[in-house]
Design a protein around this motif. Structure first.
Motif, PDB file in Angstrom:
ATOM      1  N   MET A   1       0.786  -1.120  -0.043  1.00  0.00           N
ATOM      2  CA  MET A   1       0.094   0.424   0.549  1.00  0.00           C
ATOM      3  C   MET A   1       0.817   0.928   0.328  1.00  0.00           C
ATOM      4  N   SER A   2       0.702   2.075  -1.195  1.00  0.00           N
ATOM      5  CA  SER A   2       1.462   3.391  -0.969  1.00  0.00           C
ATOM      6  C   SER A   2       0.506   4.300  -0.214  1.00  0.00           C
ATOM      7  N   PRO A   3       1.932   4.536   0.315  1.00  0.00           N
ATOM      8  CA  PRO A   3       1.102   6.529   1.693  1.00  0.00           C
ATOM      9  C   PRO A   3       0.639   7.321   0.862  1.00  0.00           C
ATOM     10  N   VAL A   4      -0.743   8.230   1.180  1.00  0.00           N
ATOM     11  CA  VAL A   4      -1.481   9.204   0.710  1.00  0.00           C
ATOM     12  C   VAL A   4      -0.753  10.542   1.368  1.00  0.00           C
ATOM     13  N   PHE A  48       2.112  -4.915  10.817  1.00  0.00           N
ATOM     14  CA  PHE A  48       1.494  -6.356  11.581  1.00  0.00           C
ATOM     15  C   PHE A  48       0.018  -6.326  10.187  1.00  0.00           C
ATOM     16  N   TYR A  49      -0.770  -5.163  10.282  1.00  0.00           N
ATOM     17  CA  TYR A  49      -1.643  -4.496   9.531  1.00  0.00           C
ATOM     18  C   TYR A  49      -1.571  -5.153   8.052  1.00  0.00           C
ATOM     19  N   GLU A  50      -0.483  -4.783   7.536  1.00  0.00           N
ATOM     20  CA  GLU A  50      -0.470  -5.381   5.881  1.00  0.00           C
ATOM     21  C   GLU A  50      -0.196  -6.738   5.364  1.00  0.00           C
ATOM     22  N   LYS A  51       0.252  -7.421   7.112  1.00  0.00           N
ATOM     23  CA  LYS A  51       0.486  -8.648   6.976  1.00  0.00           C
ATOM     24  C   LYS A  51      -0.591  -8.971   7.132  1.00  0.00           C
ATOM     25  N   ALA A  52      -1.414  -9.113   8.094  1.00  0.00           N
ATOM     26  CA  ALA A  52      -2.810  -9.742   8.478  1.00  0.00           C
ATOM     27  C   ALA A  52      -3.934  -9.107   7.162  1.00  0.00           C
ATOM     28  N   MET A  53      -3.440  -8.138   6.349  1.00  0.00           N
ATOM     29  CA  MET A  53      -4.801  -8.387   5.469  1.00  0.00           C
ATOM     30  C   MET A  53      -4.436  -9.382   4.082  1.00  0.00           C
ATOM     31  N   GLU A  54      -3.228  -9.935   4.106  1.00  0.00           N
ATOM     32  CA  GLU A  54      -2.914 -11.052   2.981  1.00  0.00           C
ATOM     33  C   GLU A  54      -3.543 -12.184   4.025  1.00  0.00           C
ATOM     34  N   ASN A  55      -4.127 -12.565   5.424  1.00  0.00           N
ATOM     35  CA  ASN A  55      -4.250 -14.004   5.890  1.00  0.00           C
ATOM     36  C   ASN A  55      -6.246 -13.443   5.695  1.00  0.00           C
ATOM     37  N   LYS A  56      -6.659 -13.613   4.733  1.00  0.00           N
ATOM     38  CA  LYS A  56      -7.901 -14.280   4.461  1.00  0.00           C
ATOM     39  C   LYS A  56      -8.981 -14.561   5.672  1.00  0.00           C
ATOM     40  N   LEU A  57      -8.206 -15.976   6.633  1.00  0.00           N
ATOM     41  CA  LEU A  57      -8.935 -16.454   7.747  1.00  0.00           C
ATOM     42  C   LEU A  57      -9.033 -15.562   8.664  1.00  0.00           C
ATOM     43  N   PHE A  58      -7.748 -14.599   9.497  1.00  0.00           N
ATOM     44  CA  PHE A  58      -7.836 -13.824  10.299  1.00  0.00           C
ATOM     45  C   PHE A  58      -8.162 -12.348   9.583  1.00  0.00           C
ATOM     46  N   LYS A  59      -8.064 -12.026   8.842  1.00  0.00           N
ATOM     47  CA  LYS A  59      -8.422 -10.601   8.523  1.00  0.00           C
ATOM     48  C   LYS A  59     -10.289  -9.942   8.437  1.00  0.00           C
ATOM     49  N   GLN A  60     -10.735 -10.821   8.219  1.00  0.00           N
ATOM     50  CA  GLN A  60     -12.583 -10.874   8.687  1.00  0.00           C
ATOM     51  C   GLN A  60     -12.567 -11.002  10.599  1.00  0.00           C
ATOM     52  N   PHE A  61     -11.440 -10.945  11.756  1.00  0.00           N
ATOM     53  CA  PHE A  61     -11.376 -10.830  13.180  1.00  0.00           C
ATOM     54  C   PHE A  61     -10.804  -8.603  12.685  1.00  0.00           C
ATOM     55  N   ILE A  62     -10.062  -8.221  11.989  1.00  0.00           N
ATOM     56  CA  ILE A  62      -9.558  -7.075  12.678  1.00  0.00           C
ATOM     57  C   ILE A  62      -9.895  -6.024  11.652  1.00  0.00           C
ATOM     58  N   PRO A  63      -9.987  -4.992  12.240  1.00  0.00           N
ATOM     59  CA  PRO A  63     -10.562  -3.605  11.358  1.00  0.00           C
ATOM     60  C   PRO A  63      -9.626  -3.821  10.414  1.00  0.00           C
ATOM     61  N   GLU A  64     -10.371  -3.074   8.915  1.00  0.00           N
ATOM     62  CA  GLU A  64      -9.686  -2.933   6.952  1.00  0.00           C
ATOM     63  C   GLU A  64      -8.643  -1.878   7.766  1.00  0.00           C
ATOM     64  N   TYR A  65      -6.998  -2.482   7.201  1.00  0.00           N
ATOM     65  CA  TYR A  65      -5.963  -1.587   7.505  1.00  0.00           C
ATOM     66  C   TYR A  65      -5.810  -1.107   5.556  1.00  0.00           C
ATOM     67  N   PHE A  66      -6.656   0.443   6.263  1.00  0.00           N
ATOM     68  CA  PHE A  66      -6.273   1.489   4.496  1.00  0.00           C
ATOM     69  C   PHE A  66      -4.772   1.591   4.280  1.00  0.00           C
ATOM     70  N   GLY A  67      -3.687   1.302   5.051  1.00  0.00           N
ATOM     71  CA  GLY A  67      -2.822   1.924   4.894  1.00  0.00           C
ATOM     72  C   GLY A  67      -2.174   3.649   5.653  1.00  0.00           C
ATOM     73  N   THR A  68      -1.188   4.257   4.897  1.00  0.00           N
ATOM     74  CA  THR A  68      -1.336   5.473   5.611  1.00  0.00           C
ATOM     75  C   THR A  68      -1.254   6.614   5.129  1.00  0.00           C
ATOM     76  N   ILE A  69      -1.473   7.926   5.582  1.00  0.00           N
ATOM     77  CA  ILE A  69      -1.914   9.031   4.929  1.00  0.00           C
ATOM     78  C   ILE A  69      -0.622   9.788   6.280  1.00  0.00           C
ATOM     79  N   PHE A  70      -0.088  10.996   5.353  1.00  0.00           N
ATOM     80  CA  PHE A  70       0.631  12.189   5.937  1.00  0.00           C
ATOM     81  C   PHE A  70      -0.211  13.194   6.291  1.00  0.00           C
ATOM     82  N   THR A  71      -0.511  13.678   7.500  1.00  0.00           N
ATOM     83  CA  THR A  71      -0.884  15.070   7.341  1.00  0.00           C
ATOM     84  C   THR A  71       0.557  15.937   7.435  1.00  0.00           C
ATOM     85  N   ASN A  72      -0.112  17.600   7.914  1.00  0.00           N
ATOM     86  CA  ASN A  72       0.790  18.757   7.835  1.00  0.00           C
ATOM     87  C   ASN A  72      -0.052  19.718   8.749  1.00  0.00           C
TER      88      ASN A  72
END
Length: 93
Positions: A1-4, A48-72
């Motif tokens: 996932m690329s940062p936004v 952790f979230y990046e790897k968890a999103m790759e595991n179809k069984l595990f990811k159904q039990f945790i929040p969806e990971y959208f990646g990283t954003i940068f604010t200023n």
């Protein structure tokens, strides 16, 4: 996932302090629609979230990971990274 990168004062996303936190990080924010939470960036947690999103069984039990954003705070040289995850309780608060 690329940062936004999210410039300050653009309203995308409109982040506000998350007032329903009972534990965890300080500095948690949510979008104005309450669907996404942002947390101060931590490399181990991001990995952790990046790897968890790759595991179809595990990811159904945790929040969806959208990646990283940068604010200023209005200046380009003060970008701050945040982990973005689904707010599982958005329908209840």
């Amino acid at each position: 996932m690329s940062p936004v990168s999210v410039p300050a004062n653009t309203g995308q996303p409109n982040l506000v302090d998350f007032e329903h936190r009972v534990a965890g990080h300080d500095g948690i924010k949510c979008t104005s629609d309450n669907k996404m939470l942002t947390k101060p960036f931590d490399q181990r947690e991001s990995t952790f979230y990046e790897k968890a999103m790759e595991n179809k069984l595990f990811k159904q039990f945790i929040p969806e990971y959208f990646g990283t954003i940068f604010t200023n705070d209005g200046s380009e040289d003060s970008l701050t990274p945040h982990i973005c995850i689904e707010n599982l309780l958005s329908e209840f608060v």
